[in-house]
Design an enzyme around this catalytic site. Structure first.
Site, PDB file in Angstrom:
ATOM      1  N   ARG A 173       0.835  -1.204   0.000  1.00 18.67           N
ATOM      2  CA  ARG A 173       0.000   0.000   0.000  1.00 18.67           C
ATOM      3  C   ARG A 173       0.870   1.255   0.000  1.00 18.67           C
ATOM      4  NH1 ARG A 173      -2.296  -3.852  -0.787  1.00 18.67           N
ATOM      5  NH2 ARG A 173      -4.233  -4.644   0.100  1.00 18.67           N
ATOM      6  N   SER A 249     -10.973   0.200   3.406  1.00 17.54           N
ATOM      7  CA  SER A 249     -10.135  -0.191   4.547  1.00 17.54           C
ATOM      8  C   SER A 249      -9.346   1.018   5.036  1.00 17.54           C
ATOM      9  CB  SER A 249      -9.178  -1.311   4.142  1.00 17.54           C
ATOM     10  OG  SER A 249      -9.893  -2.469   3.778  1.00 17.54           O
ATOM     11  N   GLU A 345      -4.408   4.008   5.982  1.00 15.78           N
ATOM     12  CA  GLU A 345      -4.198   4.019   4.531  1.00 15.78           C
ATOM     13  C   GLU A 345      -4.460   5.396   3.926  1.00 15.78           C
ATOM     14  OE1 GLU A 345      -5.660   1.032   1.970  1.00 15.78           O
ATOM     15  OE2 GLU A 345      -5.392  -0.610   3.386  1.00 15.78           O
TER      16      GLU A 345
END
Length: 349
Positions: A173, A249, A345
Site C-alpha cells: 500500500r 479499509s 491508509e
C-alpha cells in the site's frame, strides 16, 4: 496517453465544496478547484500566475483522503479518461488508461475485451491514476503485479516523466508517490501488462467460498467467475460510499517480524495471520480492532462499520477531525492490547 492540446486558460472554481469529491463525504472547501481533462493542463499549471504559488492537490475519486480542514490552495480534479490497447506481443497485452478513469470501470472493460488479470481488484473505489500511488491490492493481488509504466507530470515544472516499476518503488500500500514524490506529480496515464496466459489468484478463502456457494469449482473458475465473486464479497462486506461515507479499509494490515509474532501469539493464540515470503508475518488489522471491541462503536458521527472493523464510516455530519479522533482511539487500544501499530491508509490533510 496522447491528449488533444488545450491552450485555453484554466477555469478556476472559487470556494469549491469538496464533500462530493471525497468518498467519506466530509465537508471542506478549496480556495479553488479546477477540472483537468487533458494532460496539457497539468503541464501548463506552473505558468499560470493565479495558481503557480498555491498549494496544489490532485484528486481522482477522493477515496484515499480525509479532509480535516479546508484546503487553502487549488484542488485539481483529475478527469483525464480514455483506455486503449497500446500494443501486444505473443505473451501479453499492454493496456493504457487515463489517470481519471474510474478503476472499477477499467477492470470491467479489460474483462469485456478478453484481457483478464485484474479481476481480484474489482470494485476498489478510486481512479486508475490513484492505483499506483497506493499500490492497491485485494484478495491476494497487488496492482504492481500487472503494472508496466506510467506517465506523470511534475507540477512545479510541467515536465512529463515516465516511471517504470523500479522507479515507482512499490511497497505494501505504498509507492514513491506516497513518499518522496508526494504532492509533486499528477499521474496522467498508466499502462498495464496483462499476460495472455491467465493465472487465477484463488488463495483467499473468501473467494473460494463464494465460488463454492455459486457451484463453481476453483479449478473450473473463469475470470468472469472470479470478478463476480469478488464484487459480491465486497458488496456484502463493505458499505457503498454513496450511501454511507467511507474510504474502504482505513488501516493497513500490519506486517511484523517472526520474533514479534511469536510473542504476540503467546498472548493471543487465535490471532489471524498470513506468513510472508520474506519470513515476516502479516496480521489482520480487522481482527485486532474487533478484539478491542470497536466493531460497530462510534465516537460522535464517526463510527466503525458493524460488519467490517477495518472500515470507518461517516454516519452523517462527521468531520475529518472526528474520523481522525476515532482512528487514534483505535490505534491506542490496539497498541496497548497487542503491542502492534496500525497505520492509516488514507492521507489526512
Amino acid at each position: 496517453m496522447p491528449m488533444p492540446p488545450d491552450d485555453s486558460p484554466l477555469s478556476l472554481l472559487p470556494d469549491h465544496p469538496l464533500a462530493a469529491h471525497n468518498t467519506f463525504g466530509i465537508a471542506a472547501t478549496a480556495r479553488y478547484a479546477a477540472r483537468i481533462t487533458h494532460a496539457a493542463q497539468f503541464e501548463a499549471l506552473h505558468r499560470d500566475p493565479r495558481v503557480a504559488s498555491l498549494p496544489q492537490l490532485v484528486l481522482g475519486g477522493g477515496s484515499n483522503v480525509v479532509f480535516t480542514r479546508d484546503f487553502d490552495g487549488v484542488v485539481l480534479l483529475d478527469e483525464i479518461g480514455g483506455r486503449r490497447v497500446v500494443r501486444e506481443d505473443d505473451d501479453a497485452w499492454y493496456v493504457e488508461a487515463g489517470g481519471g478513469e474510474p478503476w472499477h470501470a477499467f477492470v470491467a472493460w479489460t474483462l469485456e475485451q478478453g484481457m483478464p488479470g485484474l479481476e481480484n481488484l474489482a470494485l476498489i473505489p478510486g481512479t486508475v491514476g490513484a492505483a499506483p500511488i497506493q499500490n492497491i491490492g485485494a484478495y491476494g493481488l497487488e496492482m504492481k503485479a500487472y503494472f508496466d509504466s506510467l506517465i506523470a507530470v511534475e507540477l512545479a515544472t510541467g515536465r512529463s516523466e515516465r516511471f517504470d516499476a523500479a522507479r515507482c518503488a512499490f511497497g505494501y500500500r505504498d509507492s514513491f508517490f506516497k513518499r518522496d514524490g508526494r504532492g509533486r506529480f499528477a499521474i496522467v496515464a498508466v499502462t498495464f501488462r496483462l499476460p495472455k496466459r491467465w493465472t487465477p489468484r484463488l488463495g483467499y478463502a473468501d473467494v473460494t467460498r463464494e465460488l463454492d456457494a455459486r457451484g463453481i469449482a476453483p479449478d473450473a473458475a473463469t475470470p468472469r467467475d472470479v470478478f463476480d465473486a469478488v464484487v459480491a464479497i465486497r458488496r456484502a462486506k463493505l458499505p457503498d460510499p454513496r450511501v454511507l461515507g467511507n474510504a474502504g479499509s482505513f488501516f493497513k494490515n500490519p506486517v511484523i517480524d517472526a520474533a514479534q509474532f511469536d510473542a504476540l501469539r503467546a498472548r493471543a493464540p487465535d490471532v489471524v495471520s498470513y506468513p510472508q515470503p520474506d519470513g515476516q508475518v502479516k496480521l489482520a488489522a480487522g481482527w485486532l480492532i474487533d478484539q478491542c471491541g470497536w466493531k460497530g462503536r462510534a465516537l460522535g458521527a464517526a463510527a466503525v462499520h458493524e460488519r467490517q472493523a477495518l472500515v470507518l464510516v461517516n454516519r452523517g455530519g462527521a468531520t475529518g477531525v472526528d474520523v481522525l479522533a476515532l482512528a487514534r482511539a483505535i490505534q491506542h487500544d490496539v497498541r496497548v492490547r497487542f503491542g502492534v501499530e496500525l497505520e492509516p491508509e488514507p492521507v489526512c490533510l
